[in-house]
Design a protein around this motif. Structure first.
Motif, mmCIF file in Angstrom:
data_model
loop_
_atom_site.group_PDB
_atom_site.id
_atom_site.type_symbol
_atom_site.label_atom_id
_atom_site.label_comp_id
_atom_site.label_asym_id
_atom_site.label_seq_id
_atom_site.Cartn_x
_atom_site.Cartn_y
_atom_site.Cartn_z
ATOM 1 N N ARG B 367 -14.135 -38.532 1.694
ATOM 2 C CA ARG B 367 -14.015 -39.581 2.724
ATOM 3 C C ARG B 367 -13.595 -38.970 4.068
ATOM 4 O O ARG B 367 -14.124 -39.315 5.120
ATOM 5 C CB ARG B 367 -13.020 -40.652 2.283
ATOM 6 C CG ARG B 367 -13.632 -41.734 1.407
ATOM 7 C CD ARG B 367 -12.683 -42.911 1.260
ATOM 8 N NE ARG B 367 -11.499 -42.522 0.509
ATOM 9 C CZ ARG B 367 -11.394 -42.576 -0.806
ATOM 10 N NH1 ARG B 367 -12.397 -43.047 -1.518
ATOM 11 N NH2 ARG B 367 -10.307 -42.193 -1.411
ATOM 12 N N LEU B 371 -15.880 -38.949 7.505
ATOM 13 C CA LEU B 371 -15.461 -39.545 8.777
ATOM 14 C C LEU B 371 -15.414 -38.471 9.870
ATOM 15 O O LEU B 371 -15.754 -38.728 11.032
ATOM 16 C CB LEU B 371 -14.090 -40.216 8.628
ATOM 17 C CG LEU B 371 -13.666 -41.088 9.809
ATOM 18 C CD1 LEU B 371 -14.611 -42.283 9.963
ATOM 19 C CD2 LEU B 371 -12.237 -41.595 9.673
ATOM 20 N N LEU B 415 -14.174 -45.933 7.667
ATOM 21 C CA LEU B 415 -15.520 -45.598 7.188
ATOM 22 C C LEU B 415 -16.342 -46.864 6.947
ATOM 23 O O LEU B 415 -17.545 -46.900 7.166
ATOM 24 C CB LEU B 415 -15.427 -44.817 5.875
ATOM 25 C CG LEU B 415 -15.344 -43.299 5.987
ATOM 26 C CD1 LEU B 415 -15.121 -42.694 4.603
ATOM 27 C CD2 LEU B 415 -16.615 -42.727 6.610
#
Lengths: 404, 636
Positions: B367, B371, B415
């Protein structure tokens, strides 16, 4: 004492777009559906009350509109209840909703689904079940008690259902044929029993307490009762369902008026005008089988009634219900006479307050009065110098001298 | 409409059933069992009624767990439980309608509560005189020996002191005469509402002297009569009064002030929602002081982990009641089997989370890296702080805490909803992702996240998780995220319909209902996380500062009573009952999916700052569809 649990007119159903909500008993896994487990709650209630149940009787209409899945569900749940309560007997009888009169689920066999139920319907060995289906009745005997289980919907599905007047449409009423009556009389006349019970679905006498016109009673019901009482020379206890109207009263008879126990529905949706007169109930009848205790009043006993509440539980039915918790039946002594006996006990007692059990111990007939007679007795007490304070249920009431 | 949140309410449940289904909050219950006055504070559905009812012997009879039942030996006071009912509501409305008769209505409302207390005293009598208690191991000490003579003497005394108008020899007679008084009080209320010339307070009192009975007087006279007649001079009683917040203001004030001083044979246990519009003078000598005059017991969970732990226990009990048996190694296995794991877990442990920071497949790493790739402001932030994502796995725990752990939630939400999550419009222009109401992203779903969202609130837990448990019944796979999303969306929509009834008396017309305020707060906080620039310390909590308009404070307070906001700290640090001015609060986690904010809280921002921001075009406003369609009205 024989304890009989009565569950009548369950009207279990399988939800569908067309089914509506005929009852609160949905034929689904109770854990998965989110619907109340009212039969399971009955078991819990009985166990919490510390009661023993000998027989479970279902007065018919297990399912709504003869849905076979719902029938199977209801019958199995009642069998589970029998196990939970360790009862000796589970008996059902056929109601109009149990027969596929309009052949919705079968092209030719209106009672096939009932005959396929497990355990075998109406709840006995195969031979007795066969007899019930072939003769439209069977007998059950235990000690000095005899039960006649009569199929009052036996002719549903075989008669002209397209007749143009309601009285001629067979599935709109019950029936016992003269042939069946004759066969019953032949069988019962051979043996004598102290207590006789008739279990059937339809009411044996016309009831105009709810609707202006109701023609659904059992055709030849009066003739049946007359033959039964004449043969046994005794009053019978008649337990029936169908109208969802809880009531206890005495039927007409030349010499031996029967006690009529009209069971309210366990779970059917009640609509007006019935909903203002009735609630969903189940009962435990404690039937006095010891004649020395019952005295001259046979059959007699005490009914415990519970009603289904908005809180999704069974509660003791209060004294304003048609059949309240711990109401009696059997004694037909005049209320004036019983009131005088009660008043004497209270006036002569050294105790400042007496409860129901203390009164019953001295005036046992008071226990076996039906609701209206009890109300009459209590109404007469003030002029006899006695104050009665009624509890939420009758057995919690107490008595004292009016003047302190 | 509000059925989801009314589906479980201990108010409607018999004490014995409460006992059977009770999941104990040990610390809070222990505090409540102490022999002193208590003030139980918690929002709607937090379990106040359940805890209070558990003090009743009638509830303790149904206690399921013998080990926990040991706690019952800790106290021997007999609890007299009084819940508020619709009649109080009628009085409150009548007071609003008739300022002229407010004194008489105050008198009647006090008398009404006094009458309720009298009934409750009789209920408790029945419980503690029940012979069955003698044979119950943990409750036998509560039993009081009974004789008819004792009952008669007690009732004779009560008939006099309660001004019943005639002698009575049994508790049943007393109850019957109290019913007559209750009917008379209702008649008086109706006369005040409908008569052109209603009676004066004096004439009412002359006619019915019992109207002067105050709640404490009612209890005290009972204690005198009972303790004397049953020869238990030292017996202590706990007067437990529930739902203070729906009583008239004068009655709330009266009861609260009673915490300061009451007969030593009576303990006062009050339960209320956290916010009250009553203006307590905090410096007043007469004001009862927490810690001195009473013990405040707050049912909101200050720590997320505590709330989750309690929700997990509730969920386990719920699964058991649904017939779903535990077969796993750990108790959490069962709940997790039903809901599946959440993408974000607070602590590692299972395969998914074992090396979450490890490149290239660690869940957190993926994640963060995604990003970093998409969001220049996040990339700049990492560069500025010298955070090297590929090195996080090898970093110490404290380094990871500073460099990554506190950003897990903001990164996950960004996100989903951040500015770089673009989509192409039909006209080929680029815009940020639209705010979808229909589907909830995976980060809010699964065992950990749903437990966090429930906030340890029994009613939310039962309302949200029971249907999911029922979907699981008969299957072996976790409930699909689509189903979880659907139910969570419905739950939030129903919750909003409940909150929409809270009005804001805002003269500027900016705010009609609380939903407008919530939308402003939600939009502001969402922008903190999902705005153009990545903020390492986003404002995710709110301070109720003095510059906020009083009607907004009142609306926020009422929303807090419904659980829409959670108190993080208040002026005195006592989490007490009263005003919320100067306190720090956060949005309930249940509302976070709607406003696209993390299931964490962050820096405080003054509420007045939010409410003074010039109104931007809303992402979307609440519509009739939110109230009906999402709430599944067509299903009900």
């Amino acid at each position: 004492m024989l304890n009989i649990l009565i569950a009548s007119d369950l009207h279990a159903y399988v939800p569908s777009e067309k089914s509506g909500e005929p009852s609160c008993l949905v034929a689904q896994n109770t854990n998965a559906s989110g619907h109340p487990d009212i039969i399971g709650e009955m078991g819990k209630t009985i166990l919490t009350e510390g009661l023993r149940v000998d027989w479970i009787l279902c007065c018919g209409d297990m399912a709504d509109k003869a849905n076979p899945i719902a029938q199977d569900f209801a019958w199995r749940r009642l069998a589970d209840l029998k196990t939970t309560l360790d009862a000796k007997l589970l008996l059902g009888t056929v109601g109009n909703h149990d027969v596929d009169s309009r052949l919705k689920f079968s092209d030719f066999d209106p009672k096939g689904a009932l005959q396929r139920l497990v355990p075998a319907f109406p709840g006995l060995d195969e031979a007795t079940c066969d007899r019930y289906w072939s003769r439209n009745f069977h007998l059950w005997e235990e000690g000095n008690v005899r039960l006649l289980n009569l199929n009052s919907a036996a002719f549903h599905g075989y008669h002209s259902d397209l007749a143009d007047n309601a009285a001629s449409i067979e599935y709109l009423h019950g029936r016992v044929s003269q042939y069946t009556i004759d066969k019953i009389i032949t069988e019962i006349s051979s043996k004598k029993f102290d207590v006789n019970i008739l279990l059937t679905h339809h009411h044996v006498y016309r009831n105009d307490m709810i609707y202006d016109l109701d023609l659904s009673e059992m055709v030849y019901g009066g003739r049946l009762m007359d033959a039964l009482t004449k043969t046994t020379k005794s009053s019978w206890l008649v337990i029936h369902g169908h109208q969802h109207f809880p009531d206890i009263f005495y039927g007409r008879s030349k010499v031996y008026p029967p006690v009529i126990f009209s069971a309210g529905s366990l779970s059917a949706t009640l609509s007006s005008p019935l909903s203002s007169l009735a609630t969903n109930q189940f009962y435990v009848i404690s039937l006095e089988t010891d004649l020395s205790k019952a005295g001259e009043w046979t059959p007699s006993g005490v009914v415990r009634a519970w009603h289904w509440t908005a809180h999704r539980c069974w509660e003791r039915s209060p004294s304003n219900h048609n059949i309240p918790f711990e109401i009696g039946f059997g004694c037909r002594e005049k209320p004036e006479s019983v009131a005088a006996k009660v008043a004497k006990v209270v006036r002569e007692s050294s105790r400042p307050v007496l409860n129901m059990e203390e009164i019953y111990a001295i005036v046992p007939e008071f226990r076996y009065l039906i609701k209206e007679a009890v109300d009459d007795v209590i109404e007469k007490l003030p002029v006899l110098g006695v104050k009665c304070t009624r509890g939420a249920v009758l057995s919690e009431s107490n008595f004292r001298k009016e003047k302190l | 409409m509000t059925a989801l949140f009314e589906s479980y309410n201990a108010r409607f449940i018999e004490p014995k059933t409460v006992g059977e289904t009770f999941v104990l909050r040990d610390r809070e219950f222990s505090l409540l069992c102490e022999q002193n006055n208590s003030l139980l504070v918690g929002p709607r559905g937090s379990g106040k009624t359940t805890l209070l009812k558990m003090l009743k012997v009638g509830a303790q009879i149904g206690w399921k767990y013998p080990k926990q039942a040991k706690v019952l030996r800790r106290f021997s006071f007999a609890a007299i439980y009084v819940g508020a009912d619709r009649q109080f509501d009628l009085v409150v409305k009548a007071i609003h309608l008739n300022d002229k008769y407010s004194n008489i209505l105050d008198l009647l409302s006090k008398c009404l509560l006094a009458t309720r207390i009298k009934f409750a005293c009789l209920d408790t009598c029945r419980e503690i005189l029940d012979q069955k208690l003698q044979n119950l191991e943990f409750l036998s000490h509560q039993h009081v020996k009974y004789s008819l003579e004792m009952e008669v003497n007690c009732c004779k005394a009560l008939a006099k002191t309660w001004d019943l108008g005639e002698p009575a020899l049994s508790f049943l007679e007393i109850r019957s005469l109290l019913q007559l008084q209750l009917a008379e009080i209702n008649r008086f209320i109706d006369r005040l509402k409908f008569d052109e010339e209603p009676p004066t307070a004096g004439s009412l009192i002359d006619h019915s002297p019992y109207l002067t009975h105050t709640p404490v007087h009612a209890c005290l006279t009972f204690v005198d009569a009972f303790n004397t007649a049953f020869k238990v001079d030292d017996k202590i009683w706990a007067l437990c009064i529930d739902e203070l917040e729906i009583m008239p203001a004068s009655l709330q004030e009266y009861l609260f002030s009673c915490l300061r001083s009451i007969d030593q044979r009576i303990l006062l246990k009050l339960a209320t929602s956290p916010f009250s519009s009553l203006s307590w003078d905090r410096s007043s000598v007469a004001r009862p002081m927490p810690g001195h005059d009473y013990t405040p017991i707050n049912l909101s969970f200050g720590r997320k982990q505590d709330a989750k732990r309690f929700t997990a226990r509730l969920f386990d009990a719920l699964l058991l009641s649904e017939g779903i048996q535990y077969r796993g190694r750990r108790s959490s296995s069962l709940g997790e089997a039903v809901l599946g794991p959440s993408p974000i877990k607070e602590a590692g442990g299972d395969a998914l989370q074992r090396e979450p920071y490890k490149a290239p497949n660690g869940e957190h790493y993926k994640r963060f890296a995604l990003l970093r790739e998409k969001d220049p402001s996040f990339r700049a932030f990492l560069d500025q702080r010298h955070i090297h994502l590929e090195g996080l796995q090898k970093a110490s725990e404290s380094q990871r805490a500073g460099q990554a752990r506190k950003y897990i939630w903001p990164v996950a939400i960004r996100l989903e909803y951040g500015p770089t999550n673009i989509f192409r419009r039909p006209d080929k222009s680029i815009a940020s992702r639209p705010a979808s109401r229909k589907s909830v992203p995976d980060v809010y779903l699964g065992y950990d996240s749903l437990l966090t969202i429930c906030e340890g609130n029994p009613r939310t837990t039962i309302g949200l998780l029971r249907p999911l448990a029922r979907i699981f019944t008969g299957t072996s796979k976790p409930v699909a995220h689509e189903k979880q999303s659907e139910l969570l969306t419905k739950t939030i929509a129903k919750y909003f319909s409940l909150l929409s009834s809270i009005q804001v008396g805002d003269l500027t017309q900016r705010y009609g209902s609380l939903i407008d305020v919530l939308d402003d707060i939600g939009a502001f906080l969402s922008k903190e996380v999902n705005g153009a620039d990545f903020k390492p310390e986003p404002a995710l909590s709110i301070k109720i500062d003095a510059a906020t308009k009083p009607p907004i404070i009142e609306a926020i307070g009422n929303a807090m009573n419904q659980g829409a906001f959670v108190m993080l700290s208040d002026e005195l640090g006592t989490f007490d009952f009263g005003s919320i001015l100067e306190s720090r609060i956060r949005l309930s986690y249940l509302l976070c999916p709607r406003y696209h904010i993390p299931l964490t809280y962050g820096q405080p921002i003054n509420l007045s700052t939010i409410t003074q921001v010039e109104k931007e075009k809303r992402r979307s406003t609440l519509s009739i569809r939110d109230l009906f369609e999402d709430a599944g009205m067509d299903d009900e």
